[in-house]
Write an enzyme that holds these catalytic residues in place. Sequence first.
Site, PDB file in Angstrom:
ATOM      1  N   THR A  46       2.589  -1.573   8.844  1.00 40.15           N
ATOM      2  CA  THR A  46       2.787  -0.241   8.277  1.00 40.15           C
ATOM      3  C   THR A  46       3.151  -0.409   6.809  1.00 40.15           C
ATOM      4  OG1 THR A  46       4.060   1.820   8.349  1.00 40.15           O
ATOM      5  CG2 THR A  46       5.196  -0.175   9.102  1.00 40.15           C
ATOM      6  N   GLU A  47       2.537   0.424   5.959  1.00 35.22           N
ATOM      7  CA  GLU A  47       2.653   0.191   4.521  1.00 35.22           C
ATOM      8  C   GLU A  47       4.042   0.423   3.959  1.00 35.22           C
ATOM      9  OE1 GLU A  47       0.149   4.099   4.741  1.00 35.22           O
ATOM     10  OE2 GLU A  47       0.427   2.290   5.938  1.00 35.22           O
ATOM     11  N   ASN A  48       4.952   1.015   4.755  1.00 34.80           N
ATOM     12  CA  ASN A  48       6.319   1.148   4.250  1.00 34.80           C
ATOM     13  C   ASN A  48       7.165  -0.097   4.510  1.00 34.80           C
ATOM     14  OD1 ASN A  48       6.111   1.988   6.993  1.00 34.80           O
ATOM     15  ND2 ASN A  48       8.123   2.937   6.885  1.00 34.80           N
TER      16      ASN A  48
END
Length: 215
Positions: A46-48
């Site tokens: 997940t890009e976070n």
Amino acid sequence: MANEIQESIARRAAKELNGPCVVNLGIGIPTLVAKYIDDEQVYFHTENGLLGVTDVDEENKDPNLVNAGKLPVGETIGASFFNSAESFGMIRGGHVDVAILGVLQMDQSGKIANWAVPGKNIMGVGGAMDLLVGAKKVIVTTTHTAKDGSSKLLKECTFPITSTRSVDMIITELAVFEVKEKQLELVELMPGATLDEVKEKTEAEFSIRLKEGAL
């Protein structure tokens, strides 16, 4: 709660994932794909800032541990946490093997629009633009038509496109398309769907190359 149409799309998309691979799941239908994966070498990103995303039950939810869509997630054994800059460095550096994205529209060359609707406020651009540039393979999961019944597969997108890169595969509740040389090829009909129905609900032009057993 996801309906059966969304679940059927997610199940079909899951068949495209074979480890070892790093996979980023977009918001909406893509998040459902994870529950149909048994391969322990499929690692969700997940890009976070988390590699090793997994489901979490109600009793163990941590309000500080969420995916990019703000949904609670868990971490697998061996998961890694990192900041957003490192996460996008992974994406832009070509270290994400597959990105599965939701869309608002697609055109007949495989370009997508999924970040803005003209006249409506933009909540956030998200990572789709970077994923389209950096991921090795991009799969779209979406319903074939919008809520008003109009086709999402258009000759040309009317919403702002996300990237000039074409996606590699489109999966709807009616059909599976592959994008070859910026042209759509119908390669599979989903269970219960007919070729006539796909033609009726698809504005975009496409060729037909149904794989063996795809009818």
